[in-house]
Design an enzyme around this catalytic site. Structure first.
Site, PDB file in Angstrom:
ATOM      1  N   GLU A 105      69.605  -1.097  37.435  1.00 28.57           N
ATOM      2  CA  GLU A 105      70.401  -1.753  38.475  1.00 28.57           C
ATOM      3  C   GLU A 105      70.537  -0.788  39.638  1.00 28.57           C
ATOM      4  O   GLU A 105      70.676   0.413  39.426  1.00 28.57           O
ATOM      5  CB  GLU A 105      71.815  -2.085  37.977  1.00 28.57           C
ATOM      6  CG  GLU A 105      71.899  -3.347  37.160  1.00 28.57           C
ATOM      7  CD  GLU A 105      71.876  -3.060  35.681  1.00 28.57           C
ATOM      8  OE1 GLU A 105      72.069  -1.876  35.328  1.00 28.57           O
ATOM      9  OE2 GLU A 105      71.654  -3.986  34.894  1.00 28.57           O
ATOM     10  N   TYR A 117      62.076   3.384  43.867  1.00 25.87           N
ATOM     11  CA  TYR A 117      61.656   2.524  42.757  1.00 25.87           C
ATOM     12  C   TYR A 117      60.452   1.661  43.145  1.00 25.87           C
ATOM     13  O   TYR A 117      59.543   1.457  42.334  1.00 25.87           O
ATOM     14  CB  TYR A 117      62.822   1.633  42.303  1.00 25.87           C
ATOM     15  CG  TYR A 117      64.045   2.406  41.871  1.00 25.87           C
ATOM     16  CD1 TYR A 117      63.924   3.558  41.103  1.00 25.87           C
ATOM     17  CD2 TYR A 117      65.322   1.995  42.228  1.00 25.87           C
ATOM     18  CE1 TYR A 117      65.048   4.279  40.714  1.00 25.87           C
ATOM     19  CE2 TYR A 117      66.447   2.713  41.842  1.00 25.87           C
ATOM     20  CZ  TYR A 117      66.298   3.853  41.092  1.00 25.87           C
ATOM     21  OH  TYR A 117      67.410   4.557  40.715  1.00 25.87           O
TER      22      TYR A 117
HETATM   23  C1  LIG Z   1      67.761   8.315  45.295  1.00 25.78           C
HETATM   24  C2  LIG Z   1      67.562   9.820  44.986  1.00 25.78           C
HETATM   25  C3  LIG Z   1      67.697  10.022  43.477  1.00 25.78           C
HETATM   26  C4  LIG Z   1      66.148  10.248  45.471  1.00 25.78           C
HETATM   27  O1  LIG Z   1      65.960  11.600  45.064  1.00 25.78           O
HETATM   28  P1  LIG Z   1      64.897  12.556  45.785  1.00 25.78           P
HETATM   29  O2  LIG Z   1      64.569  13.673  44.856  1.00 25.78           O
HETATM   30  O3  LIG Z   1      65.386  12.912  47.135  1.00 25.78           O
HETATM   31  O4  LIG Z   1      63.636  11.579  45.939  1.00 25.78           O
HETATM   32  P2  LIG Z   1      62.115  12.037  46.129  1.00 25.78           P
HETATM   33  O5  LIG Z   1      62.061  13.253  47.003  1.00 25.78           O
HETATM   34  O6  LIG Z   1      61.432  12.108  44.809  1.00 25.78           O
HETATM   35  O7  LIG Z   1      61.568  10.805  46.979  1.00 25.78           O
HETATM   36  C5  LIG Z   1      60.615   9.892  46.480  1.00 25.78           C
HETATM   37  C6  LIG Z   1      60.500   8.723  47.435  1.00 25.78           C
HETATM   38  O8  LIG Z   1      61.723   7.967  47.446  1.00 25.78           O
HETATM   39  C7  LIG Z   1      61.970   7.451  48.773  1.00 25.78           C
HETATM   40  N1  LIG Z   1      63.174   8.090  49.315  1.00 25.78           N
HETATM   41  C8  LIG Z   1      63.900   9.084  48.765  1.00 25.78           C
HETATM   42  N2  LIG Z   1      64.983   9.379  49.546  1.00 25.78           N
HETATM   43  C9  LIG Z   1      64.903   8.554  50.621  1.00 25.78           C
HETATM   44  C10 LIG Z   1      65.726   8.365  51.771  1.00 25.78           C
HETATM   45  N3  LIG Z   1      66.834   9.100  51.981  1.00 25.78           N
HETATM   46  N4  LIG Z   1      65.367   7.393  52.645  1.00 25.78           N
HETATM   47  C11 LIG Z   1      64.271   6.636  52.454  1.00 25.78           C
HETATM   48  N5  LIG Z   1      63.435   6.779  51.371  1.00 25.78           N
HETATM   49  C12 LIG Z   1      63.759   7.709  50.470  1.00 25.78           C
HETATM   50  C13 LIG Z   1      60.766   7.838  49.596  1.00 25.78           C
HETATM   51  O9  LIG Z   1      59.809   6.794  49.454  1.00 25.78           O
HETATM   52  C14 LIG Z   1      60.296   9.097  48.881  1.00 25.78           C
HETATM   53  O10 LIG Z   1      58.943   9.408  49.089  1.00 25.78           O
HETATM   54  P3  LIG Z   1      58.542  10.312  50.382  1.00 25.78           P
HETATM   55  O11 LIG Z   1      59.473  11.496  50.411  1.00 25.78           O
HETATM   56  O12 LIG Z   1      57.116  10.653  50.083  1.00 25.78           O
HETATM   57  O13 LIG Z   1      58.740   9.426  51.569  1.00 25.78           O
HETATM   58  C15 LIG Z   1      68.606  10.675  45.764  1.00 25.78           C
HETATM   59  O14 LIG Z   1      68.648  10.261  47.114  1.00 25.78           O
HETATM   60  C16 LIG Z   1      70.019  10.636  45.199  1.00 25.78           C
HETATM   61  O15 LIG Z   1      70.370  11.383  44.290  1.00 25.78           O
HETATM   62  N6  LIG Z   1      70.864   9.725  45.727  1.00 25.78           N
HETATM   63  C17 LIG Z   1      72.254   9.627  45.268  1.00 25.78           C
HETATM   64  C18 LIG Z   1      72.341   9.006  43.891  1.00 25.78           C
HETATM   65  C19 LIG Z   1      71.709   7.633  43.828  1.00 25.78           C
HETATM   66  O16 LIG Z   1      71.879   6.812  44.715  1.00 25.78           O
HETATM   67  N7  LIG Z   1      70.992   7.342  42.714  1.00 25.78           N
HETATM   68  C20 LIG Z   1      70.350   6.062  42.481  1.00 25.78           C
HETATM   69  C21 LIG Z   1      71.258   5.168  41.718  1.00 25.78           C
HETATM   70  S1  LIG Z   1      70.489   3.604  41.335  1.00 25.78           S
END
Ligand SMILES: CC(C)(COP(=O)(O)OP(=O)(O)OC[C@H]1O[C@@H](n2cnc3c(N)ncnc32)[C@H](O)[C@@H]1OP(=O)(O)O)[C@@H](O)C(=O)NCCC(=O)NCCS
Length: 148
Positions: A105, A117
């Site tokens: 979710e 995702y």
């Molecule tokens: C969502 C989250 C886990 C992503 O972690 P991350 O390590 O920064 O992600 P990655 O570096 O592996 O990014 C992979 C891809 O996700 C997408 N992405 C990640 N962060 C993004 C952002 N801020 N805006 C847009 N796309 C994003 C991009 O497609 C990215 O690929 P790219 O960097 O080549 O463009 C992180 O932002 C987070 O911890 N958020 C707070 C907690 C949360 O919301 N968890 C999800 C609950 S369902």
């Protein structure tokens, strides 16, 4: 930065709980996270640099279906591919156990997570109205099939 993806251990739980608090309005407390270590249906992985937890992912599976409970990466370590590594490692480990599908979710407004995702081929299979609180919001249900 050297990042290792490892199964979560008891020593990691306080840092994971801190990250939960920093990222979510309804965080899992340390006691519940510790319990996950003893749940044989659960699989939690952490991304570590030395002793520092940079991120984590948690799942629970029943037979060939798994649910992703949570994923988060420390703000100062985001956009470095750590979430991608965590999802890849989780999918590989679940597939080894014969799990076929992974469901999760996500808040309707969580664009970063939804992009992440979609990049892995998760597809929306439904919606849960008012699933989240603080603030109230719908959840999208996403699923990825064919892990194995
Ligand atoms: C969502 C989250 C886990 C992503 O972690 P991350 O390590 O920064 O992600 P990655 O570096 O592996 O990014 C992979 C891809 O996700 C997408 N992405 C990640 N962060 C993004 C952002 N801020 N805006 C847009 N796309 C994003 C991009 O497609 C990215 O690929 P790219 O960097 O080549 O463009 C992180 O932002 C987070 O911890 N958020 C707070 C907690 C949360 O919301 N968890 C999800 C609950 S369902």
């Amino acid at each position: 930065m050297d990042v290792q993806i490892l199964p979560m251990q008891a020593a990691d739980v306080p840092q994971v709980a801190e990250l939960e608090k920093a990222c979510f309005s309804d965080p899992w407390p340390e006691s519940v996270l510790s319990h996950e270590l003893e749940n044989e249906l659960s699989l939690w992985l952490v991304a570590k640099n030395g002793d520092t937890v940079l991120g984590y992912i948690g799942s629970q599976s029943v037979l060939d279906e798994a649910d992703m409970m949570n994923i988060a990466v420390r703000k100062d370590a985001q956009r470095q591919g750590i979430a991608k590594k965590l999802i890849l490692a989780l999918c590989a480990r679940l597939a080894d156990k014969g799990v076929q599908s992974l469901t999760l979710e996500v808040r309707d407004s969580n664009e970063a997570a939804i992009r992440l995702y979609e990049g892995f081929g998760f597809l929306q299979v439904g919606k849960r109205p008012n699933y989240y609180f603080h603030p109230k919001e719908d959840a999208r249900i996403l699923r990825k099939d064919g892990l194995a």
